[in-house]
Design an enzyme around this catalytic site. Structure first.
Site, PDB file in Angstrom:
ATOM      1  N   CYS A 128      51.467 -12.524  32.695  1.00  0.00           N
ATOM      2  CA  CYS A 128      50.368 -13.114  33.476  1.00  0.00           C
ATOM      3  C   CYS A 128      50.759 -13.740  34.808  1.00  0.00           C
ATOM      4  CB  CYS A 128      49.647 -14.153  32.633  1.00  0.00           C
ATOM      5  SG  CYS A 128      48.776 -13.430  31.255  1.00  0.00           S
ATOM      6  N   LYS A 140      40.492 -18.944  36.409  1.00  0.00           N
ATOM      7  CA  LYS A 140      41.586 -18.376  35.609  1.00  0.00           C
ATOM      8  C   LYS A 140      42.798 -18.080  36.489  1.00  0.00           C
ATOM      9  CE  LYS A 140      44.082 -16.656  32.542  1.00  0.00           C
ATOM     10  NZ  LYS A 140      44.716 -17.455  31.494  1.00  0.00           N
ATOM     11  N   ASN A 181      43.897  -4.415  29.551  1.00  0.00           N
ATOM     12  CA  ASN A 181      44.927  -4.869  30.482  1.00  0.00           C
ATOM     13  C   ASN A 181      44.491  -4.675  31.932  1.00  0.00           C
ATOM     14  OD1 ASN A 181      45.092  -2.325  29.209  1.00  0.00           O
ATOM     15  ND2 ASN A 181      47.066  -1.906  30.159  1.00  0.00           N
ATOM     16  N   GLU A 189      40.531 -16.200  29.146  1.00  0.00           N
ATOM     17  CA  GLU A 189      41.296 -16.723  28.010  1.00  0.00           C
ATOM     18  C   GLU A 189      42.502 -17.508  28.519  1.00  0.00           C
ATOM     19  OE1 GLU A 189      40.544 -16.920  24.769  1.00  0.00           O
ATOM     20  OE2 GLU A 189      42.276 -18.217  25.010  1.00  0.00           O
ATOM     21  N   ALA A 214      62.910 -26.731  33.616  1.00  0.00           N
ATOM     22  CA  ALA A 214      63.614 -25.772  34.469  1.00  0.00           C
ATOM     23  C   ALA A 214      64.118 -24.619  33.606  1.00  0.00           C
ATOM     24  CB  ALA A 214      64.779 -26.456  35.166  1.00  0.00           C
ATOM     25  N   THR A 253      41.640 -11.125  32.540  1.00  0.00           N
ATOM     26  CA  THR A 253      41.764 -11.886  33.793  1.00  0.00           C
ATOM     27  C   THR A 253      41.456 -10.953  34.955  1.00  0.00           C
ATOM     28  OG1 THR A 253      43.470 -13.251  32.804  1.00  0.00           O
ATOM     29  CG2 THR A 253      43.368 -13.203  35.211  1.00  0.00           C
TER      30      THR A 253
HETATM   31  P1  NAD Z   1      47.537  -5.683  26.324  1.00  0.00           P
HETATM   32  O1  NAD Z   1      48.136  -4.613  27.162  1.00  0.00           O
HETATM   33  O2  NAD Z   1      48.336  -6.303  25.232  1.00  0.00           O
HETATM   34  O3  NAD Z   1      46.209  -5.118  25.624  1.00  0.00           O
HETATM   35  C1  NAD Z   1      45.245  -4.374  26.292  1.00  0.00           C
HETATM   36  C2  NAD Z   1      44.784  -3.228  25.378  1.00  0.00           C
HETATM   37  O4  NAD Z   1      43.645  -2.600  25.964  1.00  0.00           O
HETATM   38  C3  NAD Z   1      45.822  -2.140  25.168  1.00  0.00           C
HETATM   39  O5  NAD Z   1      46.121  -2.028  23.787  1.00  0.00           O
HETATM   40  C4  NAD Z   1      45.144  -0.858  25.727  1.00  0.00           C
HETATM   41  O6  NAD Z   1      45.438   0.292  24.981  1.00  0.00           O
HETATM   42  C5  NAD Z   1      43.681  -1.216  25.616  1.00  0.00           C
HETATM   43  N1  NAD Z   1      42.808  -0.461  26.532  1.00  0.00           N
HETATM   44  C6  NAD Z   1      42.909  -0.333  27.880  1.00  0.00           C
HETATM   45  N2  NAD Z   1      41.876   0.374  28.362  1.00  0.00           N
HETATM   46  C7  NAD Z   1      41.090   0.706  27.317  1.00  0.00           C
HETATM   47  C8  NAD Z   1      39.867   1.430  27.190  1.00  0.00           C
HETATM   48  N3  NAD Z   1      39.234   1.922  28.255  1.00  0.00           N
HETATM   49  N4  NAD Z   1      39.358   1.591  25.950  1.00  0.00           N
HETATM   50  C9  NAD Z   1      39.978   1.083  24.854  1.00  0.00           C
HETATM   51  N5  NAD Z   1      41.122   0.374  24.928  1.00  0.00           N
HETATM   52  C10 NAD Z   1      41.679   0.185  26.140  1.00  0.00           C
HETATM   53  O7  NAD Z   1      47.018  -6.795  27.333  1.00  0.00           O
HETATM   54  P2  NAD Z   1      46.794  -8.364  27.035  1.00  0.00           P
HETATM   55  O8  NAD Z   1      48.062  -9.095  27.179  1.00  0.00           O
HETATM   56  O9  NAD Z   1      45.992  -8.512  25.797  1.00  0.00           O
HETATM   57  O10 NAD Z   1      45.912  -8.762  28.281  1.00  0.00           O
HETATM   58  C11 NAD Z   1      44.561  -8.374  28.398  1.00  0.00           C
HETATM   59  C12 NAD Z   1      43.923  -9.170  29.511  1.00  0.00           C
HETATM   60  O11 NAD Z   1      43.937 -10.562  29.175  1.00  0.00           O
HETATM   61  C13 NAD Z   1      44.618  -9.061  30.856  1.00  0.00           C
HETATM   62  O12 NAD Z   1      43.643  -9.080  31.863  1.00  0.00           O
HETATM   63  C14 NAD Z   1      45.444 -10.317  30.920  1.00  0.00           C
HETATM   64  O13 NAD Z   1      45.664 -10.740  32.241  1.00  0.00           O
HETATM   65  C15 NAD Z   1      44.563 -11.314  30.206  1.00  0.00           C
HETATM   66  N6  NAD Z   1      45.287 -12.445  29.601  1.00  0.00           N
HETATM   67  C16 NAD Z   1      46.466 -12.255  28.951  1.00  0.00           C
HETATM   68  C17 NAD Z   1      47.102 -13.339  28.343  1.00  0.00           C
HETATM   69  C18 NAD Z   1      48.396 -13.167  27.624  1.00  0.00           C
HETATM   70  O14 NAD Z   1      48.996 -14.171  27.257  1.00  0.00           O
HETATM   71  N7  NAD Z   1      48.873 -11.963  27.379  1.00  0.00           N
HETATM   72  C19 NAD Z   1      46.522 -14.592  28.370  1.00  0.00           C
HETATM   73  C20 NAD Z   1      45.308 -14.751  29.031  1.00  0.00           C
HETATM   74  C21 NAD Z   1      44.699 -13.664  29.631  1.00  0.00           C
HETATM   75  C1  UDX Z   2      50.422 -18.265  30.467  1.00  0.00           C
HETATM   76  C2  UDX Z   2      49.492 -19.474  30.532  1.00  0.00           C
HETATM   77  O1  UDX Z   2      50.188 -20.639  30.062  1.00  0.00           O
HETATM   78  C3  UDX Z   2      48.254 -19.241  29.698  1.00  0.00           C
HETATM   79  O2  UDX Z   2      47.362 -20.338  29.836  1.00  0.00           O
HETATM   80  C4  UDX Z   2      47.588 -17.967  30.177  1.00  0.00           C
HETATM   81  O3  UDX Z   2      46.454 -17.705  29.395  1.00  0.00           O
HETATM   82  C5  UDX Z   2      48.553 -16.799  30.116  1.00  0.00           C
HETATM   83  O4  UDX Z   2      49.732 -17.107  30.869  1.00  0.00           O
HETATM   84  P1  UDX Z   2      52.161 -17.324  28.706  1.00  0.00           P
HETATM   85  O5  UDX Z   2      52.634 -16.493  29.846  1.00  0.00           O
HETATM   86  O6  UDX Z   2      51.848 -16.683  27.426  1.00  0.00           O
HETATM   87  O7  UDX Z   2      50.856 -18.126  29.126  1.00  0.00           O
HETATM   88  O8  UDX Z   2      53.266 -18.449  28.385  1.00  0.00           O
HETATM   89  P2  UDX Z   2      53.681 -19.818  29.107  1.00  0.00           P
HETATM   90  O9  UDX Z   2      53.953 -20.798  28.055  1.00  0.00           O
HETATM   91  O10 UDX Z   2      52.747 -20.214  30.155  1.00  0.00           O
HETATM   92  O11 UDX Z   2      55.090 -19.449  29.764  1.00  0.00           O
HETATM   93  C6  UDX Z   2      55.198 -18.577  30.864  1.00  0.00           C
HETATM   94  C7  UDX Z   2      56.638 -18.519  31.343  1.00  0.00           C
HETATM   95  O12 UDX Z   2      57.004 -19.733  31.990  1.00  0.00           O
HETATM   96  C8  UDX Z   2      57.650 -18.315  30.205  1.00  0.00           C
HETATM   97  O13 UDX Z   2      58.649 -17.414  30.622  1.00  0.00           O
HETATM   98  C9  UDX Z   2      58.208 -19.699  30.009  1.00  0.00           C
HETATM   99  O14 UDX Z   2      59.503 -19.677  29.476  1.00  0.00           O
HETATM  100  C10 UDX Z   2      58.186 -20.234  31.431  1.00  0.00           C
HETATM  101  N1  UDX Z   2      58.151 -21.705  31.501  1.00  0.00           N
HETATM  102  C11 UDX Z   2      57.075 -22.392  31.029  1.00  0.00           C
HETATM  103  C12 UDX Z   2      59.223 -22.397  32.059  1.00  0.00           C
HETATM  104  O15 UDX Z   2      60.206 -21.804  32.496  1.00  0.00           O
HETATM  105  N2  UDX Z   2      59.157 -23.764  32.127  1.00  0.00           N
HETATM  106  C13 UDX Z   2      58.091 -24.476  31.669  1.00  0.00           C
HETATM  107  O16 UDX Z   2      58.112 -25.721  31.783  1.00  0.00           O
HETATM  108  C14 UDX Z   2      57.018 -23.764  31.105  1.00  0.00           C
END
Ligand code: NAD
Ligand code: UDX
Length: 460
Positions: free
Chosen positions: A274, A218, A93, A163, A266, A134
Site C-alpha cells: 500500500c 484513504k 487490486n 479499508e 525506525a 483504495t
Molecule cells: P489482492 O491482490 O490480494 O486481491 C485482489 C483480488 O482481486 C485478486 O485475488 C484478484 O484475482 C482479484 N480480481 C482482480 N480483478 C478481478 C475481477 N475483475 N473479477 C474478479 N476478481 C478480480 O489485493 P488486496 O491487498 O486485497 O488489495 C485490494 C485493494 O484494497 C487495493 O486497492 C488495495 O490498495 C486496498 N487495500 C489493501 C490493504 C492491504 O493491507 N493489503 C489495506 C487497505 C486497502
Molecule cells: C498499511 C496501513 O497501516 C493500513 O492502515 C492500510 O490499510 C494499509 O497499509 P500495512 O501495509 O498492512 O498497512 O502494514 P503497516 O503496519 O502499516 O506497515 C507498513 C510498513 O511500514 C511495514 O513494512 C512496517 O514494517 C513498516 N513500519 C511500520 C516501520 O518501519 N515502522 C513503523 O513504525 C511502522
C-alpha cells in the site's frame, strides 16, 4: 430504505478475504459470497484444511471455520454472485501502472473498470456498489458514468468505504476499528452500510462524508503513516553519525501527545502493497492538477524510503571489508512485516537485490513465506538472468541452516521467533568475525556482543 440480505465481494485477496469473513461472522443473517477470477485462490479459501487458506492472518482461520458454508461462500462464478446481491463490494487490486501514461506512478484502474462493466452487464435489480479498494480521488465519477449508462432501468448507488486494516493485525483491526469511513451521496444507501457496521462498531466511530473526501482520506492516511516512518528513518541515519539512539529519540518525541508514540519505529524501510503505491498515486494526482510543490513534498517520503534500503545494504558491503562476493549472507525474514506471508514491496527483496549485484551468496529464512515466492519476487525485478538468481539464492526451512557458515546475518522482518533463537549456537557455526545487521532493532546489543558478534542496528 434498503434491506441487505445478500452481499457479493469481488476480489478475495488480503482485504476482501478478512473483511468479508468478519462481516459474515458478525451478521449471520446476511449471505456473503466472495468471488475472484483466480480459481486457485478460491480453491484455497474452500480448502477443508484451514492451514492452507491463501492468506495468513492471526485469528482468521477460526472465523472462516465458523462462517464458511453457513453464510460465507467462496466462488469463481462472479456473474451469479453479482446478480443475486443487494450490495456489491469491489475489493480488487489497484497496483501501480507498469505501462503507458502514468507508468510507475498512477494506479492501474483496469480491474476496477472491468468490475463496473461486469456489474453493469449482469445486474437486473438495484444495487449498492461499494468501493473497498483504495482508489484515486474521483474514481466514483467514472464508476457512476459506466453504471448509469447501461440503458436499463436498474439503479446504482455508489459508496466509498476504504479499508484501514493493516496486515498481520487484520482481524483485530476489523473487529475493533479506530473508525469506519463511508462516503456517498444517497442517504439510504449510506444508512444501509452503516447498519451493517453498527452491528459491532460503535456508531460514533462510523464516519460519513461525501464521496471525494472518503476517497481522498484513504490516500492521505497512508501518506501520513508512511511519512512518519520515513521521518524517523531519516533521523536514524543522523543518529548513527552522532551517537544519538533513535529508539531514545522516538520515545522522547512520542511522549508529546501532539506527536504520539505509534508508528515511530525506525526500520530498514517500509514495505507492503500500500504505502508506496498510494503515495505514488497521490503524487501523480497532484501532478495532473499541476500542483508541483504538493507532488514533490510527498515524493520525498519514497525517496527517503529507497535511500534507507540502499544504505542498509551498502553498510553490509562496506562492513564486510568492501566485498561480499561469494560470501554467505543469511537473510532472516522475507515478509514485509511480521505475522503475514505477504512479501509485496518487502525491503528484504531490495536489500537482497543490492547484495546480489555484488555476487553475494544469499540464504533466506522466513517462517511463513514459501521458497518459490522468494525466487519469484527477485525475478520480478529483472535485475539478472533467471539462472543466476537461482544459483546465488537458497531458501532454507531451518534458520540455523540458513546461518551456518555465514559471514553475516541480516534481520529484515521483526518476527518474534528471531528473538528466541539460540544465538550462541548460531555464533558457533558462523564464520568469524560474525556480523549481525539488525534492520528492525529486534535483538539485544549486549547479549549479542557478549556472545562475540559484531552487531549493527538501524539508528544506533
Ligand atoms: P489482492 O491482490 O490480494 O486481491 C485482489 C483480488 O482481486 C485478486 O485475488 C484478484 O484475482 C482479484 N480480481 C482482480 N480483478 C478481478 C475481477 N475483475 N473479477 C474478479 N476478481 C478480480 O489485493 P488486496 O491487498 O486485497 O488489495 C485490494 C485493494 O484494497 C487495493 O486497492 C488495495 O490498495 C486496498 N487495500 C489493501 C490493504 C492491504 O493491507 N493489503 C489495506 C487497505 C486497502
Ligand atoms: C498499511 C496501513 O497501516 C493500513 O492502515 C492500510 O490499510 C494499509 O497499509 P500495512 O501495509 O498492512 O498497512 O502494514 P503497516 O503496519 O502499516 O506497515 C507498513 C510498513 O511500514 C511495514 O513494512 C512496517 O514494517 C513498516 N513500519 C511500520 C516501520 O518501519 N515502522 C513503523 O513504525 C511502522
Amino acid at each position: 430504505a434498503f434491506t441487505i440480505k445478500k452481499i457479493c465481494c469481488i476480489g478475495a485477496g488480503y482485504v476482501g478475504g478478512p473483511t468479508m469473513s468478519v462481516i459474515a461472522q458478525q451478521c449471520p443473517d446476511i449471505q456473503i459470497t466472495l468471488v475472484d477470477m483466480n480459481a486457485e485462490r478460491i480453491a484455497a479459501w474452500n480448502d477443508p484444511d484451514l492451514d492452507r487458506l491463501p492468506i495468513y492472518e492471526p485469528g482468521l482461520s477460526a472465523i472462516v471455520e465458523e462462517a464458511r458454508g453457513r453464510n460465507l461462500f467462496f466462488s469463481t462464478d462472479v456473474e451469479a454472485a453479482i446478480e443475486e446481491a443487494d450490495m456489491i463490494f469491489i475489493s480488487v487490486n489497484t497496483p501501480t501502472k507498469n505501462y503507458g501514461k502514468g507508468k510507475g506512478m498512477a494506479a492501474d484502474l483496469k480491474y476496477i473498470e472491468l468490475c463496473a462493466r461486469q456489474i453493469a452487464a449482469v445486474a437486473t435489480s438495484d444495487k449498492i456498489v461499494v468501493e473497498k479498494s483504495t482508489l484515486p480521488v474521483r474514481t466514483a465519477a467514472a464508476l457512476k458514468s459506466i453504471l448509469h449508462n447501461t440503458g436499463s432501468a436498474v439503479n446504482f448507488h455508489i459508496l466509498s468505504n476504504p479499508e484501514f486494516l493493516a496486515e498481520g493485525t487484520a482481524v483485530q483491526d476489523l473487529l475493533n476499528p479506530d473508525r469506519v469511513l463511508i462516503g456517498g451521496e444517497n442517504k439510504d444507501a449510506i444508512q444501509a452500510l452503516v447498519d451493517i457496521y453498527s452491528r459491532w462498531v460503535e456508531t460514533d466511530r462510523i464516519l460519513t462524508t461525501n464521496l471525494w473526501s472518503s476517497e481522498l482520506s484513504k490516500l492521505t492516511a497512508n501518506a501520513f503513516l508512511a511519512q512518519r516512518v520515513s521521518s524517523i528513518n531519516s533521523i536514524s541515519e543522523l543518529c548513527e553519525k552522532t551517537g544519538a539512539d533513535v529508539q531514545e529519540v522516538a520515545r522522547a518525541i512520542g511522549m508529546d501527545s501532539r506527536i504520539g508514540s505509534k508508528f515511530l519505529k525506525a526500520s530498514v524501510g517500509f514495505g507492503g502493497s500500500c504505502f508506496q503505491k498510494d503515495i505514488l498515486n497521490l503524487v501523480y494526482i497532484a501532478r495532473t492538477y499541476n500542483l508541483q510543490e504538493v507532488a514533490d513534498y510527498w515524493e520525498q517520503v519514497i525517496v527517503m524510503n529507497n535511500h534507507q534500503k540502499q544504505r542498509f545494504a551498502d553498510n553490509i558491503i562496506q562492513t564486510l571489508f568492501n566485498t561480499v562476493n561469494g560470501k554467505k549472507i543469511a537473510i532472516l525474514g522475507w515478509a514485509f512485516k511480521k505475522d503475514t506471508n505477504d512479501t509485496r514491496e518487502s525491503a528484504a527483496i531490495y536489500v537482497s537485490d543490492y547484495l546480489l549485484n555484488e555476487q553475494a551468496d544469499i540464504h533466506v529464512y522466513d517462517p511463513k513465506v514459501p521458497a518459490e515466492k522468494v525466487f519469484v519476487d527477485l525475478e520480478h525485478l529483472n535485475s539478472r538472468p533467471l539462472d543466476e538468481t537461482r544459483r546465488l539464492v537458497s531458501v532454507s526451512e531451518d534458520p540455523y541452516e540458513a546461518c551456518k557458515d555465514a559471514h553475516a546475518v541480516a534481520i529484515l522482518t521483526e518476527w518474534d521467533e528471531f528473538k528466541e533463537y539460540d544465538w550462541s549456537k548460531i555464533k558457533r557455526h558462523m564464520k568469524s568475525p560474525a556480523f549481525v545487521f539488525d534492520g528492525r532493532k529486534l535483538l539485544d546489543r549486549k547479549q549479542l556482543e557478549d556472545l562475540g558478534f559484531i552487531y549493527y542496528a538501524i539508528g544506533e
